[in-house]
Design a protein around this motif. Structure first.
Motif, PDB file in Angstrom:
ATOM      1  N   LEU A  98     -17.297  -0.804  17.032  1.00 11.38           N
ATOM      2  CA  LEU A  98     -15.881  -0.892  17.386  1.00 11.38           C
ATOM      3  C   LEU A  98     -15.243   0.470  17.600  1.00 11.38           C
ATOM      4  O   LEU A  98     -14.166   0.572  18.177  1.00 11.38           O
ATOM      5  N   VAL A  99     -15.862   1.536  17.158  1.00  8.50           N
ATOM      6  CA  VAL A  99     -15.279   2.871  17.291  1.00  8.50           C
ATOM      7  C   VAL A  99     -15.017   3.244  18.745  1.00  8.50           C
ATOM      8  O   VAL A  99     -13.912   3.644  19.115  1.00  8.50           O
ATOM      9  N   PRO A 100     -16.000   3.110  19.656  1.00  6.48           N
ATOM     10  CA  PRO A 100     -15.722   3.449  21.057  1.00  6.48           C
ATOM     11  C   PRO A 100     -14.590   2.596  21.636  1.00  6.48           C
ATOM     12  O   PRO A 100     -13.780   3.092  22.414  1.00  6.48           O
ATOM     13  N   GLU A 101     -14.515   1.326  21.278  1.00  6.93           N
ATOM     14  CA  GLU A 101     -13.468   0.457  21.798  1.00  6.93           C
ATOM     15  C   GLU A 101     -12.088   0.919  21.327  1.00  6.93           C
ATOM     16  O   GLU A 101     -11.126   0.940  22.098  1.00  6.93           O
ATOM     17  N   ARG A 102     -11.996   1.313  20.055  1.00  7.45           N
ATOM     18  CA  ARG A 102     -10.729   1.811  19.548  1.00  7.45           C
ATOM     19  C   ARG A 102     -10.327   3.105  20.260  1.00  7.45           C
ATOM     20  O   ARG A 102      -9.160   3.305  20.605  1.00  7.45           O
ATOM     21  N   GLU A 124      -7.060   5.978  24.279  1.00 11.21           N
ATOM     22  CA  GLU A 124      -6.982   6.765  25.503  1.00 11.21           C
ATOM     23  C   GLU A 124      -6.136   6.048  26.553  1.00 11.21           C
ATOM     24  O   GLU A 124      -5.330   6.668  27.258  1.00 11.21           O
ATOM     25  N   GLN A 125      -6.319   4.726  26.655  1.00 12.43           N
ATOM     26  CA  GLN A 125      -5.516   3.968  27.607  1.00 12.43           C
ATOM     27  C   GLN A 125      -4.034   4.025  27.247  1.00 12.43           C
ATOM     28  O   GLN A 125      -3.169   4.181  28.111  1.00 12.43           O
ATOM     29  N   GLU A 126      -3.743   3.903  25.950  1.00 16.17           N
ATOM     30  CA  GLU A 126      -2.345   3.988  25.517  1.00 16.17           C
ATOM     31  C   GLU A 126      -1.770   5.371  25.790  1.00 16.17           C
ATOM     32  O   GLU A 126      -0.609   5.514  26.183  1.00 16.17           O
ATOM     33  N   ARG A 127      -2.601   6.409  25.592  1.00 14.44           N
ATOM     34  CA  ARG A 127      -2.140   7.766  25.854  1.00 14.44           C
ATOM     35  C   ARG A 127      -1.817   7.953  27.339  1.00 14.44           C
ATOM     36  O   ARG A 127      -0.784   8.544  27.708  1.00 14.44           O
ATOM     37  N   GLU A 129       1.384   6.258  28.195  1.00 19.75           N
ATOM     38  CA  GLU A 129       2.514   7.039  27.716  1.00 19.75           C
ATOM     39  C   GLU A 129       2.774   8.234  28.625  1.00 19.75           C
ATOM     40  O   GLU A 129       3.930   8.599  28.897  1.00 19.75           O
ATOM     41  N   VAL A 130       1.683   8.859  29.102  1.00 15.73           N
ATOM     42  CA  VAL A 130       1.834   9.979  30.035  1.00 15.73           C
ATOM     43  C   VAL A 130       2.551   9.519  31.299  1.00 15.73           C
ATOM     44  O   VAL A 130       3.459  10.191  31.802  1.00 15.73           O
ATOM     45  N   GLU A 131       2.153   8.357  31.822  1.00  7.95           N
ATOM     46  CA  GLU A 131       2.780   7.841  33.030  1.00  7.95           C
ATOM     47  C   GLU A 131       4.255   7.508  32.800  1.00  7.95           C
ATOM     48  O   GLU A 131       5.097   7.759  33.659  1.00  7.95           O
ATOM     49  N   ARG A 132       4.550   6.919  31.627  1.00  4.97           N
ATOM     50  CA  ARG A 132       5.942   6.593  31.337  1.00  4.97           C
ATOM     51  C   ARG A 132       6.795   7.861  31.244  1.00  4.97           C
ATOM     52  O   ARG A 132       7.899   7.932  31.783  1.00  4.97           O
ATOM     53  N   ARG A 133       6.264   8.879  30.571  1.00  4.17           N
ATOM     54  CA  ARG A 133       7.000  10.129  30.438  1.00  4.17           C
ATOM     55  C   ARG A 133       7.146  10.824  31.792  1.00  4.17           C
ATOM     56  O   ARG A 133       8.183  11.416  32.094  1.00  4.17           O
TER      57      ARG A 133
END
Length: 345
Positions: free
Chosen positions: A24-28, A33-36, A39-43
């Motif tokens: 599960l570590v790579p999935e987390r 990374e996807q959330e980051r 967030e970059v796109e939103r900012r």
């Protein structure tokens, strides 16, 4: 036997659990990374919206308001053909400013600008009629002017920015913009272009659609905008407020200012003196070095600009596309000292 089997089962289940945790570590990490990235796109989107407002405030709104007031004053006291011709020339400069700014202005601001231009054009037509000697068949001229004014008045009714852009009246391509506060060069190739101190003092400078040109701006302008430039060298005296770079490539810029904003630009060297942090966004291959350009009278121009020559943040850059604080941005770098030479020709 049962105890041993139970123990083995527990151990086995523990191993399975550990393996599951490890899988599960790579999935987390992927989710993080996807959330980051989201967030970059939103900012980024938020910054872009703020940027439009800032650019309108810093350049377009100030230049448009000043020139509009000058045209209105000319029309109010215009009692000669020469004064009306000056008003017409400045009105052409306003139209040019709006044409070149429509891509980053909100549709509402474009419509407001077009409505102001339509009113000024109608007022200019009226003043010209008042100064014309009366003729027997003057109604023909009135009808022609009325039709012309109707055509201009129809422009602000366009429902979207695209419609407004399509309706903008074309102007002659000229080196200067026929405006008291706005000046510059546009649509030039392989030319050496210059403005002297008396031409630039506290004016807004617009350089657009230049290719393989060398531009020397001696003096103290109020703002500077360089857009759609290719393989150009632009050397400028101290700018009182802001400098904007947009959609440029393979250029060299030497400038001193309060604020520098660089957008969608690549492979460009900037020799800079700036009192605040410079900002880059959607850029690549930008190199910075200290401002070194000099010319007779530059000390006087610095005094007039109000810039603090002892304060220079030329290497303190904010990259809006790079959030990691402990890793240098790959989009800009410091120009090596042995390469800090400006080729003017």
């Amino acid at each position: 036997m049962e105890t041993a089997s139970s123990s083995a089962a527990v151990v086995g289940n523990g191993d399975v659990g550990s393996q599951r945790d490890r899988s599960l570590v790579p999935e987390r990490l992927l989710r993080r990374e996807q959330e980051r990235q989201l967030e970059v796109e939103r900012r980024k989107q938020k910054r872009q919206n703020q940027e439009v407002e800032e650019e309108n405030s810093d350049f377009f709104a100030a230049a448009f308001a000043r020139e509009r007031a000058a045209v209105e004053e000319l029309l109010e006291r215009g009692e000669s053909v020469e004064q009306l011709e000056e008003a017409a020339a400045r009105l052409q400069g306003l139209q040019k400013l709006l044409n070149d700014s429509v891509l980053f202005l909100a549709p509402y601001d474009v419509r407001q600008g077009q409505e102001a231009l339509a009113r000024l054009q109608a007022a200019l037509t009226d003043r010209r009629q008042q100064l014309q000697p009366k003729k027997r068949f003057a109604f023909k001229t009135r009808r022609k002017d009325t039709a012309s004014a109707t055509k201009v008045d129809a422009v602000p009714g366009a429902p979207a920015a695209e419609g407004i852009l399509a309706s903008l009246q074309p102007l002659k391509e000229e080196g200067d913009f026929g405006s008291s506060w706005l000046c510059g060069f546009s649509n030039q190739k392989s030319q050496v272009l210059e403005k002297r101190a008396e031409e630039l003092h506290q004016r807004d400078v617009l350089l657009t659609e230049l290719s393989n040109c060398t531009v020397r701006l001696y003096g103290n302008p109020n703002t500077l905008r360089l857009t759609k430039a290719r393989s150009c060298t632009v050397l400028c005296g101290p700018v009182t407020t802001s400098v904007f770079l947009d959609d440029c490539s393979e250029c060299v810029l030497a400038v001193a200012c309060q604020q520098l904003r660089v957008h969608t630009t690549r492979n460009t060297r900037i020799f800079l003196q700036v009192t605040s942090k410079a900002i880059v966004e959607d850029c690549s291959g930008i190199q910075f070095a200290p401002y070194t350009w000099s010319y007779p009278g530059i000390d006087k121009d610095f005094e007039g600009s109000g810039l603090d020559r002892s304060k220079n943040n030329w290497s303190d850059i904010d990259d809006f596309n790079w959030l990691a604080r402990d890793v240098p941005s790959p989009n800009w770098s410091i120009l090596p000292e042995e390469e800090r030479m400006i080729q003017e020709d």
